[in-house]
Design a protein around this motif. Structure first.
Motif, PDB file in Angstrom:
ATOM      1  N   GLU A  38       0.822  -1.208   0.000  1.00 25.61           N
ATOM      2  CA  GLU A  38       0.000   0.000   0.000  1.00 25.61           C
ATOM      3  C   GLU A  38       0.861   1.266   0.000  1.00 25.61           C
ATOM      4  O   GLU A  38       0.554   2.237  -0.685  1.00 25.61           O
ATOM      5  CB  GLU A  38      -0.952  -0.017   1.194  1.00 25.61           C
ATOM      6  CG  GLU A  38      -2.042  -1.072   1.048  1.00 25.61           C
ATOM      7  CD  GLU A  38      -2.821  -1.330   2.327  1.00 25.61           C
ATOM      8  OE1 GLU A  38      -2.441  -0.789   3.394  1.00 25.61           O
ATOM      9  OE2 GLU A  38      -3.811  -2.091   2.257  1.00 25.61           O
ATOM     10  N   LYS A  39       1.961   1.231   0.761  1.00 22.68           N
ATOM     11  CA  LYS A  39       2.854   2.392   0.798  1.00 22.68           C
ATOM     12  C   LYS A  39       3.513   2.602  -0.563  1.00 22.68           C
ATOM     13  O   LYS A  39       3.665   3.729  -1.015  1.00 22.68           O
ATOM     14  CB  LYS A  39       3.921   2.217   1.878  1.00 22.68           C
ATOM     15  CG  LYS A  39       4.844   3.428   1.995  1.00 22.68           C
ATOM     16  CD  LYS A  39       5.887   3.248   3.061  1.00 22.68           C
ATOM     17  CE  LYS A  39       5.394   3.848   4.339  1.00 22.68           C
ATOM     18  NZ  LYS A  39       6.437   3.898   5.377  1.00 22.68           N
ATOM     19  N   SER A  40       3.903   1.518  -1.229  1.00 17.65           N
ATOM     20  CA  SER A  40       4.538   1.655  -2.545  1.00 17.65           C
ATOM     21  C   SER A  40       3.579   2.273  -3.553  1.00 17.65           C
ATOM     22  O   SER A  40       3.990   3.054  -4.406  1.00 17.65           O
ATOM     23  CB  SER A  40       5.050   0.301  -3.047  1.00 17.65           C
ATOM     24  OG  SER A  40       3.988  -0.539  -3.442  1.00 17.65           O
ATOM     25  N   GLU A  41       2.297   1.946  -3.455  1.00 11.93           N
ATOM     26  CA  GLU A  41       1.304   2.553  -4.349  1.00 11.93           C
ATOM     27  C   GLU A  41       1.175   4.055  -4.094  1.00 11.93           C
ATOM     28  O   GLU A  41       1.054   4.835  -5.030  1.00 11.93           O
ATOM     29  CB  GLU A  41      -0.058   1.889  -4.162  1.00 11.93           C
ATOM     30  CG  GLU A  41      -0.139   0.521  -4.756  1.00 11.93           C
ATOM     31  CD  GLU A  41      -1.567   0.039  -4.861  1.00 11.93           C
ATOM     32  OE1 GLU A  41      -1.885  -0.578  -5.877  1.00 11.93           O
ATOM     33  OE2 GLU A  41      -2.361   0.289  -3.930  1.00 11.93           O
ATOM     34  N   ARG A  42       1.204   4.445  -2.827  1.00  6.92           N
ATOM     35  CA  ARG A  42       1.074   5.869  -2.509  1.00  6.92           C
ATOM     36  C   ARG A  42       2.233   6.678  -3.082  1.00  6.92           C
ATOM     37  O   ARG A  42       2.062   7.831  -3.465  1.00  6.92           O
ATOM     38  CB  ARG A  42       0.959   6.073  -0.997  1.00  6.92           C
ATOM     39  CG  ARG A  42      -0.404   5.677  -0.457  1.00  6.92           C
ATOM     40  CD  ARG A  42      -0.613   6.166   0.960  1.00  6.92           C
ATOM     41  NE  ARG A  42       0.357   5.662   1.906  1.00  6.92           N
ATOM     42  CZ  ARG A  42       0.246   4.527   2.580  1.00  6.92           C
ATOM     43  NH1 ARG A  42      -0.803   3.756   2.414  1.00  6.92           N
ATOM     44  NH2 ARG A  42       1.180   4.154   3.429  1.00  6.92           N
ATOM     45  N   THR A  43       3.427   6.080  -3.174  1.00  5.46           N
ATOM     46  CA  THR A  43       4.560   6.812  -3.737  1.00  5.46           C
ATOM     47  C   THR A  43       4.374   7.059  -5.230  1.00  5.46           C
ATOM     48  O   THR A  43       4.974   7.961  -5.782  1.00  5.46           O
ATOM     49  CB  THR A  43       5.895   6.070  -3.504  1.00  5.46           C
ATOM     50  OG1 THR A  43       5.851   4.810  -4.176  1.00  5.46           O
ATOM     51  CG2 THR A  43       6.176   5.873  -2.031  1.00  5.46           C
ATOM     52  N   TYR A  44       3.561   6.257  -5.882  1.00  3.18           N
ATOM     53  CA  TYR A  44       3.243   6.444  -7.304  1.00  3.18           C
ATOM     54  C   TYR A  44       1.956   7.251  -7.500  1.00  3.18           C
ATOM     55  O   TYR A  44       1.532   7.446  -8.630  1.00  3.18           O
ATOM     56  CB  TYR A  44       3.040   5.074  -7.974  1.00  3.18           C
ATOM     57  CG  TYR A  44       4.278   4.464  -8.556  1.00  3.18           C
ATOM     58  CD1 TYR A  44       4.469   4.429  -9.935  1.00  3.18           C
ATOM     59  CD2 TYR A  44       5.248   3.924  -7.744  1.00  3.18           C
ATOM     60  CE1 TYR A  44       5.595   3.861 -10.479  1.00  3.18           C
ATOM     61  CE2 TYR A  44       6.389   3.350  -8.276  1.00  3.18           C
ATOM     62  CZ  TYR A  44       6.559   3.320  -9.650  1.00  3.18           C
ATOM     63  OH  TYR A  44       7.682   2.755 -10.175  1.00  3.18           O
ATOM     64  N   TYR A  45       1.321   7.673  -6.403  1.00  2.00           N
ATOM     65  CA  TYR A  45       0.003   8.322  -6.468  1.00  2.00           C
ATOM     66  C   TYR A  45      -0.967   7.436  -7.238  1.00  2.00           C
ATOM     67  O   TYR A  45      -1.670   7.871  -8.143  1.00  2.00           O
ATOM     68  CB  TYR A  45       0.098   9.719  -7.104  1.00  2.00           C
ATOM     69  CG  TYR A  45       1.042  10.609  -6.371  1.00  2.00           C
ATOM     70  CD1 TYR A  45       0.678  11.180  -5.157  1.00  2.00           C
ATOM     71  CD2 TYR A  45       2.313  10.868  -6.865  1.00  2.00           C
ATOM     72  CE1 TYR A  45       1.554  11.997  -4.461  1.00  2.00           C
ATOM     73  CE2 TYR A  45       3.193  11.681  -6.173  1.00  2.00           C
ATOM     74  CZ  TYR A  45       2.811  12.237  -4.968  1.00  2.00           C
ATOM     75  OH  TYR A  45       3.681  13.031  -4.274  1.00  2.00           O
ATOM     76  N   TYR A  46      -0.981   6.172  -6.865  1.00  2.11           N
ATOM     77  CA  TYR A  46      -1.742   5.148  -7.564  1.00  2.11           C
ATOM     78  C   TYR A  46      -2.464   4.315  -6.526  1.00  2.11           C
ATOM     79  O   TYR A  46      -1.918   4.004  -5.480  1.00  2.11           O
ATOM     80  CB  TYR A  46      -0.745   4.286  -8.351  1.00  2.11           C
ATOM     81  CG  TYR A  46      -1.307   3.051  -9.013  1.00  2.11           C
ATOM     82  CD1 TYR A  46      -1.933   3.137 -10.238  1.00  2.11           C
ATOM     83  CD2 TYR A  46      -1.185   1.801  -8.417  1.00  2.11           C
ATOM     84  CE1 TYR A  46      -2.435   2.013 -10.865  1.00  2.11           C
ATOM     85  CE2 TYR A  46      -1.676   0.670  -9.027  1.00  2.11           C
ATOM     86  CZ  TYR A  46      -2.299   0.777 -10.251  1.00  2.11           C
ATOM     87  OH  TYR A  46      -2.793  -0.334 -10.862  1.00  2.11           O
ATOM     88  N   GLY A  47      -3.712   3.964  -6.802  1.00  2.18           N
ATOM     89  CA  GLY A  47      -4.422   3.087  -5.886  1.00  2.18           C
ATOM     90  C   GLY A  47      -5.338   3.852  -4.957  1.00  2.18           C
ATOM     91  O   GLY A  47      -5.553   5.043  -5.125  1.00  2.18           O
ATOM     92  N   PRO A  48      -5.904   3.172  -3.984  1.00  8.21           N
ATOM     93  CA  PRO A  48      -5.586   1.799  -3.577  1.00  8.21           C
ATOM     94  C   PRO A  48      -6.161   0.755  -4.529  1.00  8.21           C
ATOM     95  O   PRO A  48      -7.293   0.854  -4.968  1.00  8.21           O
ATOM     96  CB  PRO A  48      -6.217   1.671  -2.200  1.00  8.21           C
ATOM     97  CG  PRO A  48      -7.345   2.648  -2.209  1.00  8.21           C
ATOM     98  CD  PRO A  48      -6.914   3.773  -3.110  1.00  8.21           C
TER      99      PRO A  48
ATOM    100  N   TYR B 113      -6.409  -1.355 -10.452  1.00 12.86           N
ATOM    101  CA  TYR B 113      -6.926  -0.064 -10.002  1.00 12.86           C
ATOM    102  C   TYR B 113      -7.481   0.680 -11.211  1.00 12.86           C
ATOM    103  O   TYR B 113      -6.743   0.976 -12.146  1.00 12.86           O
ATOM    104  CB  TYR B 113      -5.817   0.754  -9.340  1.00 12.86           C
ATOM    105  CG  TYR B 113      -6.212   2.163  -9.004  1.00 12.86           C
ATOM    106  CD1 TYR B 113      -7.156   2.420  -8.013  1.00 12.86           C
ATOM    107  CD2 TYR B 113      -5.649   3.240  -9.676  1.00 12.86           C
ATOM    108  CE1 TYR B 113      -7.523   3.715  -7.700  1.00 12.86           C
ATOM    109  CE2 TYR B 113      -6.005   4.545  -9.365  1.00 12.86           C
ATOM    110  CZ  TYR B 113      -6.941   4.775  -8.374  1.00 12.86           C
ATOM    111  OH  TYR B 113      -7.313   6.066  -8.066  1.00 12.86           O
TER     112      TYR B 113
END
Length: 197
Positions: free
Chosen positions: A41-51, A70
């Motif tokens: 989940e943290k890795s997705e936030r770094t890409y501004y992607y998801g959840p 997503y």
């Protein structure tokens, strides 16, 4: 309060402040997580992607792959274990689903150590007639123009409701070269085929 006591309080306060700053700025605090799901989940936030919606998870002890979707995008990021109990992202690449194609796919690999080089082919099927995906790989391919039929291995994946697929292998144990990707219907007829070599 006497000077000696005040000096001790100031020294201990500075020591705790310094310790707090070191822990807060440590990669084990800011980058790693205690669970693979939290690291994903943290890795997705770094890409501004998801959840993302995780449709399938592959657990390989110190490595996990999250097959996920997503909106009009999909991914199969690798999450790896560090220092025995911390988890951090190994890779996150996202692909846009091409609805006009029967199959949208991607692939990637990651070397962890001398014993593990994880390869993966993953994708999503948009053609409703396709219910099985096959990946032909050549084992021990030496670079010649012709691959003997006995050296070709077919990996298959029966599609589930989420319509995504994932093939993975350890390149150290199975030195495969991807040859062809196919989509088959329920009668075993090839609906889609792409030469990968």
């Amino acid at each position: 309060m006497n000077r000696k006591k005040l000096k001790g309080i100031i020294e201990w306060s500075l020591a705790f402040l310094l310790l707090f700053i070191v822990i807060k700025e440590s990669p084990y605090y800011s980058y790693y997580e205690l669970s693979p799901k939290a690291a994903f989940e943290k890795s997705e936030r770094t890409y501004y992607y998801g959840p993302s919606e995780v449709v399938e998870k592959v657990d390989l002890d110190n490595v996990q792959i999250f097959l996920s979707k997503y909106k009009n995008w999909f991914s199969a990021p690798i999450i790896k274990k560090h220092a025995g109990f911390f988890w951090g992202p190994g890779s996150l690449g996202v692909m846009e689903i091409k609805n006009k194609q029967d199959i949208t796919y991607s692939w990637g690999g990651m070397t962890f150590n001398e014993e593990l080089m994880l390869m993966r082919y993953y994708g999503i099927v948009t053609n409703p007639e396709i219910n099985k995906v096959e990946l032909d790989v050549a084992k021990g391919y030496d670079g010649g123009e012709h691959v003997p039929k006995e050296d070709i291995v077919t990996l298959d994946y029966k599609l589930k409701d989420h319509r995504m697929f994932l093939f993975h292998w350890n390149e150290v144990e199975n030195d495969y070269l991807s040859m062809a990707l196919r989509g088959l219907n329920s009668d075993g007829e090839v609906i889609y085929e792409e030469d990968l070599n």
